[in-house]
Design an enzyme around this catalytic site. Structure first.
Site, PDB file in Angstrom:
ATOM      1  CB  THR A  28      -1.320  -0.182   1.143  1.00  0.00           C
ATOM      2  OG1 THR A  28      -1.725  -1.267   1.157  1.00  0.00           O
ATOM      3  CG2 THR A  28      -1.954   1.144   1.152  1.00  0.00           C
ATOM      4  CE1 TYR A 120      -2.148  -5.549   3.548  1.00  0.00           C
ATOM      5  CE2 TYR A 120      -1.083  -4.483   0.994  1.00  0.00           C
ATOM      6  CZ  TYR A 120      -1.716  -4.774   2.154  1.00  0.00           C
ATOM      7  OH  TYR A 120      -0.974  -3.137   2.927  1.00  0.00           O
ATOM      8  CE  LYS A 150       1.255  -5.520   4.781  1.00  0.00           C
ATOM      9  NZ  LYS A 150       0.554  -4.355   5.451  1.00  0.00           N
ATOM     10  N   GLY A 176      -0.879  -5.331  10.197  1.00  0.00           N
ATOM     11  CA  GLY A 176      -1.084  -4.048   9.736  1.00  0.00           C
ATOM     12  C   GLY A 176      -1.283  -3.093   9.937  1.00  0.00           C
ATOM     13  CG  ASP A 178       1.955   0.882  11.671  1.00  0.00           C
ATOM     14  OD1 ASP A 178       1.863   0.014  10.774  1.00  0.00           O
ATOM     15  OD2 ASP A 178       2.614   1.669  10.773  1.00  0.00           O
ATOM     16  CD  GLU A 179      -3.679   2.898  13.299  1.00  0.00           C
ATOM     17  OE1 GLU A 179      -4.510   2.806  13.205  1.00  0.00           O
ATOM     18  OE2 GLU A 179      -2.652   2.981  13.014  1.00  0.00           O
ATOM     19  CB  SER A 195       2.872   3.133   6.536  1.00  0.00           C
ATOM     20  OG  SER A 195       1.739   3.966   7.668  1.00  0.00           O
TER      21      SER A 195
END
EC number: 4.1.3.3
Length: 286
Positions: A28, A120, A150, A176, A178-179, A195
């Site tokens: 992405t 994914y 993923k 996937g 992140d937060e 990312s």
């Protein structure tokens, strides 16, 4: 246009500055689905070439809306020595159940029969809500190279059920969002693809170390600070274009503009994001 010349510098930066030794190419953040097949091949080749003897894993995303294109990319990834391949679900003409989805994945995976295969899962972008827990039942019989997922969704119940049912198979679940990584680690995720690890990889690795100790209070500090930055930029409008801008000012490597229909981050966004990131005081004193 893609700029292959910065990838060597990019690899060195990830290793030396962020302690990141695994990459997920043409996903992405890399705008893989906005690139031509030829461009995706060129990028895959350059990452494998520059990562040789430096990176531990170079996983190439080979998903496409067209089955023949996805198969072509899978064959290419195998030929250049990728560590693994990953495939997103087609999202214009969508599979409506797990059997249709597995049939598509199987056709791609079979073109690279010696390469570990990852699904994914990113329902916020694909609109395909087929639960991963359902998908895993009997998948190894259909796709012998199946290695894991993923998992870029926020349904932690689905992820937990996958991990709970998976003790025998030893699949890898790479989270996937992140937060929410710490939440996923708590229920058994094996690692992460995201990312922010381009520019907050070092701090995330320190969070992983704290979690492993376990020092949950310290791990939470890292997660909350990452979340504080992301919460701030999400309110400003945060997507792939803005991620490129953040990576550019943190690393000094020109990430360039995104490809239309995405448009470059504004100067106002860059100034505010930089000020916010500079204001974050990490537990390690940085």
């Amino acid at each position: 246009q893609i700029n292959l010349l910065v990838i060597r510098q990019y690899v060195d930066y990830l290793i030396k500055e962020q302690n990141v030794k695994n990459v997920f190419v043409n996903g992405t953040t890399g705008e893989g689905l906005s690139l031509s097949i030829q461009e995706r091949k060129q990028l895959a080749e350059e990452w494998v070439r520059q990562g040789k003897d430096k990176l531990d894993h170079v996983i190439i995303h080979v998903g496409a809306l067209s089955l023949p294109e996805s198969q072509e990319l899978a064959r290419h990834a195998a030929a250049i020595g990728a560590s693994g391949i990953a495939v997103i679900v087609p999202f214009f003409f969508k599979p409506t159940n797990k059997d249709e989805l597995i049939a598509f994945l199987e056709k791609v995976a079979s073109e690279a029969p010696a390469v570990p295969f990852y699904y994914y899962h990113i329902p916020p972008l694909t609109g395909v809500k087929i639960r991963v827990e359902e998908l895993l039942d009997g998948i190894k019989e259909r796709i012998p190279t199946f290695q894991g997922v993923k998992f870029s969704g926020t349904d932690l119940l689905d992820l937990a059920q996958c991990i709970n049912k998976n003790e025998r198979e030893q699949f890898a679940f790479l989270y996937g969002v992140d937060e929410q990584l710490l939440s996923a680690l708590a229920i058994g995720a094996d690692g992460a693809v995201g990312s922010t690890y381009n520019y907050l990889g070092r701090q995330t690795n320190l969070m992983l170390q704290a979690f492993a100790k376990p020092d949950l209070a310290l791990a939470r500090k890292y997660q909350f600070l990452t979340g504080e930055f992301l919460n701030f930029v999400i309110k400003l409008g945060f997507g792939v274009a803005q991620t490129k801008a953040v990576m550019t000012f943190v690393s000094g490597i020109p990430m360039g503009p995104p490809r239309l229909p995405l448009v470059a981050a504004s100067e106002e966004f860059i100034a505010k994001a930089k000020a916010k990131l500079d204001s974050v005081v990490w537990p390690d004193g940085d």
